[in-house]
Design a protein around this motif. Structure first.
Motif, PDB file in Angstrom:
ATOM      1  N   ALA A   1      15.745  28.140  47.249  1.00  0.00           N
ATOM      2  CA  ALA A   1      17.049  28.119  46.586  1.00  0.00           C
ATOM      3  C   ALA A   1      18.175  28.177  47.606  1.00  0.00           C
ATOM      4  CB  ALA A   1      17.145  29.296  45.631  1.00  0.00           C
ATOM      5  N   ARG A   2      17.995  28.962  48.644  1.00  0.00           N
ATOM      6  CA  ARG A   2      19.050  29.086  49.638  1.00  0.00           C
ATOM      7  C   ARG A   2      19.272  27.786  50.374  1.00  0.00           C
ATOM      8  NH1 ARG A   2      20.077  34.014  52.410  1.00  0.00           N
ATOM      9  NH2 ARG A   2      20.168  35.642  50.845  1.00  0.00           N
ATOM     10  N   GLU A   3      18.171  27.145  50.707  1.00  0.00           N
ATOM     11  CA  GLU A   3      18.314  25.877  51.428  1.00  0.00           C
ATOM     12  C   GLU A   3      19.035  24.854  50.560  1.00  0.00           C
ATOM     13  OE1 GLU A   3      15.304  27.574  51.571  1.00  0.00           O
ATOM     14  OE2 GLU A   3      15.877  28.315  53.555  1.00  0.00           O
ATOM     15  N   TRP A   4      18.679  24.861  49.296  1.00  0.00           N
ATOM     16  CA  TRP A   4      19.365  23.925  48.401  1.00  0.00           C
ATOM     17  C   TRP A   4      20.844  24.254  48.320  1.00  0.00           C
ATOM     18  CZ3 TRP A   4      17.681  19.463  47.189  1.00  0.00           C
ATOM     19  CH2 TRP A   4      16.318  19.232  47.038  1.00  0.00           C
ATOM     20  N   ALA A   5      21.138  25.545  48.254  1.00  0.00           N
ATOM     21  CA  ALA A   5      22.539  25.941  48.136  1.00  0.00           C
ATOM     22  C   ALA A   5      23.321  25.553  49.386  1.00  0.00           C
ATOM     23  CB  ALA A   5      22.625  27.450  47.911  1.00  0.00           C
ATOM     24  N   ILE A   6      22.691  25.746  50.532  1.00  0.00           N
ATOM     25  CA  ILE A   6      23.351  25.358  51.781  1.00  0.00           C
ATOM     26  C   ILE A   6      23.643  23.867  51.763  1.00  0.00           C
ATOM     27  CG2 ILE A   6      22.959  25.019  54.229  1.00  0.00           C
ATOM     28  CD1 ILE A   6      21.282  27.626  54.106  1.00  0.00           C
ATOM     29  N   GLU A   7      22.629  23.127  51.376  1.00  0.00           N
ATOM     30  CA  GLU A   7      22.793  21.680  51.386  1.00  0.00           C
ATOM     31  C   GLU A   7      23.899  21.254  50.419  1.00  0.00           C
ATOM     32  OE1 GLU A   7      19.245  19.587  51.914  1.00  0.00           O
ATOM     33  OE2 GLU A   7      19.914  17.865  50.760  1.00  0.00           O
ATOM     34  N   ARG A   8      23.892  21.857  49.245  1.00  0.00           N
ATOM     35  CA  ARG A   8      24.887  21.504  48.241  1.00  0.00           C
ATOM     36  C   ARG A   8      26.296  21.790  48.752  1.00  0.00           C
ATOM     37  NH1 ARG A   8      24.790  25.807  44.120  1.00  0.00           N
ATOM     38  NH2 ARG A   8      26.070  26.716  45.752  1.00  0.00           N
ATOM     39  N   ASP A   9      26.478  22.971  49.316  1.00  0.00           N
ATOM     40  CA  ASP A   9      27.809  23.328  49.800  1.00  0.00           C
ATOM     41  C   ASP A   9      28.252  22.431  50.944  1.00  0.00           C
ATOM     42  OD1 ASP A   9      27.963  25.266  47.988  1.00  0.00           O
ATOM     43  OD2 ASP A   9      28.449  26.881  49.395  1.00  0.00           O
ATOM     44  N   SER A  10      27.330  22.203  51.840  1.00  0.00           N
ATOM     45  CA  SER A  10      27.677  21.395  52.997  1.00  0.00           C
ATOM     46  C   SER A  10      28.042  19.974  52.574  1.00  0.00           C
ATOM     47  CB  SER A  10      26.496  21.384  53.967  1.00  0.00           C
ATOM     48  OG  SER A  10      26.791  20.602  55.079  1.00  0.00           O
TER      49      SER A  10
ATOM     50  N   ASP B   1      25.705  18.054  61.786  1.00  0.00           N
ATOM     51  CA  ASP B   1      24.496  18.699  61.302  1.00  0.00           C
ATOM     52  C   ASP B   1      24.754  19.302  59.931  1.00  0.00           C
ATOM     53  OD1 ASP B   1      22.930  18.041  63.349  1.00  0.00           O
ATOM     54  OD2 ASP B   1      22.896  20.000  64.323  1.00  0.00           O
ATOM     55  N   LEU B   2      23.656  19.684  59.293  1.00  0.00           N
ATOM     56  CA  LEU B   2      23.809  20.225  57.943  1.00  0.00           C
ATOM     57  C   LEU B   2      24.557  21.552  57.954  1.00  0.00           C
ATOM     58  CD1 LEU B   2      23.073  19.858  54.993  1.00  0.00           C
ATOM     59  CD2 LEU B   2      21.077  21.248  55.398  1.00  0.00           C
ATOM     60  N   ASN B   3      24.266  22.390  58.921  1.00  0.00           N
ATOM     61  CA  ASN B   3      24.856  23.728  58.927  1.00  0.00           C
ATOM     62  C   ASN B   3      26.253  23.728  59.519  1.00  0.00           C
ATOM     63  OD1 ASN B   3      22.608  24.918  57.801  1.00  0.00           O
ATOM     64  ND2 ASN B   3      21.611  25.093  59.785  1.00  0.00           N
ATOM     65  N   THR B   4      27.055  22.813  59.063  1.00  0.00           N
ATOM     66  CA  THR B   4      28.440  22.786  59.533  1.00  0.00           C
ATOM     67  C   THR B   4      29.342  22.905  58.329  1.00  0.00           C
ATOM     68  OG1 THR B   4      28.405  20.396  59.392  1.00  0.00           O
ATOM     69  CG2 THR B   4      28.009  21.358  61.544  1.00  0.00           C
ATOM     70  N   PHE B   5      30.538  23.352  58.581  1.00  0.00           N
ATOM     71  CA  PHE B   5      31.489  23.446  57.483  1.00  0.00           C
ATOM     72  C   PHE B   5      32.872  23.071  58.015  1.00  0.00           C
ATOM     73  CE2 PHE B   5      33.878  25.136  53.969  1.00  0.00           C
ATOM     74  CZ  PHE B   5      33.017  24.944  52.897  1.00  0.00           C
ATOM     75  N   ILE B   6      33.485  22.122  57.333  1.00  0.00           N
ATOM     76  CA  ILE B   6      34.830  21.725  57.736  1.00  0.00           C
ATOM     77  C   ILE B   6      35.801  22.749  57.171  1.00  0.00           C
ATOM     78  CG2 ILE B   6      36.594  19.958  57.547  1.00  0.00           C
ATOM     79  CD1 ILE B   6      34.306  17.924  57.328  1.00  0.00           C
ATOM     80  N   MET B   7      36.336  23.576  58.038  1.00  0.00           N
ATOM     81  CA  MET B   7      37.153  24.692  57.572  1.00  0.00           C
ATOM     82  C   MET B   7      38.542  24.243  57.170  1.00  0.00           C
ATOM     83  SD  MET B   7      35.243  27.303  57.673  1.00  0.00           S
ATOM     84  CE  MET B   7      36.245  28.773  57.677  1.00  0.00           C
TER      85      MET B   7
END
Lengths: 322, 459
Positions: free
Chosen positions: B178-187, B244-250
């Protein structure tokens, strides 16, 4: 398929048609004022555009990367030879040098000689010096159009042939290049491009019976040539112990990297790389541009010098007569 | 939903005459018995029906004739006489005609009166204000903004493509929780929003371990193939931004043009000695190289930059980098994977393609000449947990005071909480980018309320 029912006629026909459009209901919007308003509107849109655009710049607007300007062709061709003055006798080296210089003078080329020990090869076999010397020639003669590397153990036999006319002119090159040829004979699945055009060729070389031959090749000066030579000279290939050093490294990069293959043309061996013995490849015949004493280097300097004797007389004769 | 009537033979199903749907038409229309259709277009109904497949007892006729005209033929045609279909209305108008009283004047008429009484100057001013408002709306609040920011002569957004590496390691190797999915969704949502704001293109690629590379040992080099295929897919793209997936445009309000590319020359450094965690000796000194190759900055022009990447505490970082369409890029992408290099180095190459690029940079003058580095925090700030051996480093770590552009939660999958970090940064980004109204509510009204009542409220 079926459509909806056809539209029914209304049983209450409109008593009057609505005023046909055009005239505006708002007072004061006559045609002349409409024009003004339209102008003001456009001005506003432009104004807001100027405010809101992410200042589209001229900086990266030109999406073209800087193309290097084509070399002016002075000299048209640089003739590169790497000499091994330690192992070979001075007389032999001088003969080779003289041969190159005379040919260069005849056509307005430059002859560039490097010593095999000039370069730091990081423990790689000394034959690698041919690659770096060619790269060095590009540095020394940035305006040269072509660089022709020719092995030390070779003579130019026919002074009448200029490299451009004989080989590098696009039309001539197109007729010469062997298309669809397996790069490493007899059955490599990597073959030379079938749709390559003459002007796109940046790298011309030949095959002998064992595969690509790096004893005589021509590159067109430019970014691509630097890319080729520097990649070829990569320390990671030098340290790999290819059985035939730079020749096998070349076979490797040609087969694995299409950006190199796509600029490469193979031509018949006798065009720039005829051998004096038919054992390894096409044999030299009268009138060919070059003769190479292939493989003599393995036997030893003596063998090369002996083989060269007869041919040295021939080229001198040819040069004086022409 | 239940229907009180059998459907009409309109191909899409449902009732198609909009005249019937207008509740104020004064007629007792059959629409009344049709609960869902009040005001909503008929098309929508049928679409919804189709979606909830197997909805009870409503046959769908929509296997063919899906074109706009055939679907709306009835509706369009029946629109015409609707004008005065109401006999009462006609009569009323006849009676009222000519007797305007102040109370009965419709809104339009009153407006007309106001306009008539207004001076000419006032009218023009009003017009200007109106135009201003309209143009602001048109420029900022319509989907059109995407299109003009894309167009080459307004924003130039189509020159940029973002590649987002999703599904890292998934597929064969492990299940996503679930966490991985959530990360992917947010990213993904984060990038989608950013892209639609500035008119860029987004390419989400599937990094799940591919079988087709397994035999060649080149699992990490898919990057190369994805960049290549994106260059083909978006022929107008000039710069590809790999994320990469674990990035976030702030800060989604930063456009790439303003943030970096309009002033590329000022932002990048080409002399790696400026920040050189790998201790690469630069520039090259070999005598066989030309001056440009031996120079620390290549030819020094922004046009010759083809690869822009940041460095973190341990060298190159390919979590967020730019690469430009060029012949040079083709060559790099081609050379990047080489079996001979791999055979010799794979034991040392912990980060696979990243180490391969470092190796190429060290060895190849032609690569050095066209590579530039960005200060890491321009596009790739790290959270406090990454590169933390030497404490907080202002060159590396995110600082909300400076409003860094992008956060890369690099290495969070090894012993850190990816989802927690992602969540925190997401909330922080929302918090930092609140609009005026939200600030007013939260910073002023809610504070005052708290002072008065002592209770915290969420508005």
């Amino acid at each position: 398929m079926h459509f909806a029912y056809p539209p029914r006629k209304t049983s209450n026909p409109p008593p009057y048609l609505p005023r046909s459009g055009g005239t505006s209901r708002l007072p004061g919007l006559r045609r002349s004022r409409l024009k003004v308003i339209a102008l003001v509107g456009i001005a506003f849109i432009v104004f807001i555009y100027i405010l809101t655009r992410p200042s589209s710049s001229s900086g990266h607007g030109g999406s073209t990367t800087t193309k290097r300007r084509a070399p002016s062709g002075n000299p048209p061709v640089v003739l590169v030879t790497v000499l091994d003055e330690k192992r070979y006798s001075k007389a032999y080296i001088d003969t080779v040098k003289e041969n190159r210089i005379q040919y260069a003078e005849k056509h307005g080329y430059e002859a560039f000689f490097a010593n095999i020990h000039d370069y730091d090869l990081k423990n790689a076999p000394p034959s690698w010096a041919s690659v770096v010397a060619t790269r060095h020639a590009l540095t020394r003669f940035p305006e040269a159009r072509y660089v022709w590397f020719l092995d030390q153990n070779a003579f130019i036999m026919n002074p009448r042939l200029s490299l451009e006319e004989h080989l590098m002119k696009p039309a001539r090159l197109e007729s010469l290049m062997i298309k669809g040829q397996p790069v490493v004979p007899p059955d490599s699945i990597i073959t030379t491009f079938t749709h390559l055009k003459g002007p796109d060729v940046d790298f011309v070389l030949t095959q002998d019976k064992e595969g690509l031959s790096s004893g005589s090749f021509v590159v067109r000066n430019g970014e691509w040539a630097e890319f080729l030579l520097e990649t070829w000279f990569d320390p990671i290939y030098r340290s790999y112990n290819f059985q035939k050093a730079e020749t096998h490294a070349l076979e490797h990069i040609v087969q694995w990297h299409p950006t190199i293959l796509q600029k490469l043309a193979l031509v018949d061996q006798r065009i720039i790389n005829a051998y004096n013995q038919p054992k390894q490849g096409a044999e030299y015949q009268e009138g060919d541009l070059v003769v190479r004493f292939a493989e003599c280097d393995k036997i030893g300097p003596q063998a090369c010098e002996i083989e060269s004797k007869r041919l040295a007389q021939q080229w001198r004769k040819a040069f004086t007569s022409s | 939903m239940s229907l009180s009537r059998s459907p009409s033979p309109v191909p899409g199903g449902g009732w198609s005459s909009p005249g019937l749907n207008i509740p104020s038409s004064g007629r007792s229309s059959p629409t009344r018995g049709y609960p869902g259709s009040n005001g909503t277009p008929v098309m929508w109904e049928s679409a919804r029906l189709k979606n909830t497949s197997g909805s009870p007892g409503y046959p769908s006729f929509s296997t063919q004739n899906q074109g706009f005209l055939s679907r709306h033929m009835r509706r369009l045609s029946s629109n015409l006489p609707h004008f005065n279909a109401n006999p009462h209305y006609i009569e009323k108008e006849k009676i009222v005609h000519g007797r305007w009283s102040v109370q009965n004047v419709p809104l339009l008429g009153r407006l007309r009166g106001v306009m008539a009484r207004m001076g000419r100057k006032m009218k023009i001013r009003l017009m200007i204000v109106l135009l201003f408002i309209i143009s602001v709306i048109v420029f900022y609040n319509t989907p059109l903004i995407y299109h003009w920011r894309r167009s080459p002569w307004l924003g130039g957004g189509q020159k940029f493509v973002i590649i987002l590496a999703a599904n890292v390691g998934g597929g064969v190797m492990e299940w996503k929780g679930a966490r991985e999915w959530a990360i992917e969704r947010d990213s993904v949502r984060n990038k989608k929003k950013y892209v639609s704001r500035w008119g860029y293109d987004l390419e989400i690629v599937d990094m799940s371990t591919k079988k087709r590379y397994a035999h060649e040992w080149r699992e990490s080099w898919e990057k190369v193939d994805f960049i290549r295929s994106s260059l083909r897919k978006y022929p107008k793209a000039e710069w590809i931004w790999w994320l990469d997936l674990n990035t976030f445009i702030m800060e989604p309000s930063y456009s790439l043009q303003d943030h970096i590319f309009n002033n590329l020359q000022q932002h990048v450094y080409r002399d790696i000695n400026e920040y050189n965690p790998l201790n690469i000796s630069h520039p090259l000194t070999d005598p066989h190289l030309d001056e440009e190759s031996r120079s620390a900055v290549g030819d020094g022009k922004a046009e010759s930059i083809n690869l822009v990447l940041p460095q973190d505490c341990s060298g190159f970082n390919l979590g967020s980098f730019f690469i430009r369409r060029s012949a040079w890029t083709d060559r790099l992408l081609d050379i990047w994977w080489d079996p001979v290099a791999y055979e010799q180095k794979h034991m040392e190459w912990e980060h696979k393609e990243q180490d391969a690029l470092e190796q190429l940079y060290k060895a190849q003058p032609w690569i050095r000449k066209h590579t530039a580095f960005l200060p890491q925090r321009m596009i790739n700030s790290f959270p406090a947990g990454a590169c933390s051996e030497n404490g907080n480093d202002s060159r590396i770590h995110y600082d909300q005071k400076d409003r860094d552009f992008v956060v890369n939660m690099a290495g969070c999958e090894w012993g850190r909480d990816c989802w927690g970090e992602m969540y925190n940064f997401r909330e922080l980004s929302y918090y930092l980018n609140r609009n005026i109204w939200e600030r007013f509510k939260e910073d002023l009204v809610a504070k005052i309320w708290e002072k008065i009542t002592g209770q915290k409220v969420k508005l």
